[in-house]
Motif scaffolding. Structure first.
Motif: not given
Length: 140
Positions: A61-73
């Motif tokens: 869940q942590k990696m999914l959150t970090q990856t989606l956040r970077q993709m959003e950025r």
């Protein structure tokens, strides 16, 4: 003072910012989680956070959150928060994310077209290495 732009034989002088972006994007796309999320969203369209997590085996869940956040950025995904109880968050590829997914599709096509050649090259390398190791260790 900005770094000098690199010139390649068949390409005009390139803006160093473009080179930096390409290096960064390659690093991001080479990340397995970004690749798997891109693939999931291109195939399945808009998904909830939990659906993406289930579709991408092994991601925390942590990696999914970090990856989606970077993709959003980076402008690759749009995050939509629905004001309901319980809250729902959906993600979908932007046009930019879709074009990146399409561009990366070329790597999949290349891999499929060259799979046998890569396997043969690896087997030949491994055999040469095994022969070399055997020669160095002497007779058994």
């Amino acid at each position: 003072m900005p770094a000098a732009a690199t010139t390649h034989a068949n390409y005009p002088e390139m803006d160093p910012r473009v080179e930096a972006l390409v290096t960064e994007v390659i690093g991001r796309v080479a990340d397995k989680w970004t690749m798997l999320i891109l693939e999931t969203l291109i195939e399945q369209g808009e998904l909830r956070f939990t659906q993406i997590g289930k579709a991408v085996p092994g991601i925390s869940q942590k990696m999914l959150t970090q990856t989606l956040r970077q993709m959003e950025r980076d402008g690759l995904v749009i995050r939509t928060i629905h004001a309901i109880i319980p809250p729902r968050v959906d993600y979908k590829l932007t046009d930019l994310g879709g074009t990146l997914a399409e561009a990366f599709c070329g790597v999949w096509i290349w891999a499929a077209a060259n799979l046998e050649r890569i396997d043969a090259a690896r087997a030949a390398f491994d055999n040469r290495r095994a022969d070399s190791d055997a020669a160095r260790s002497g007779p058994a």
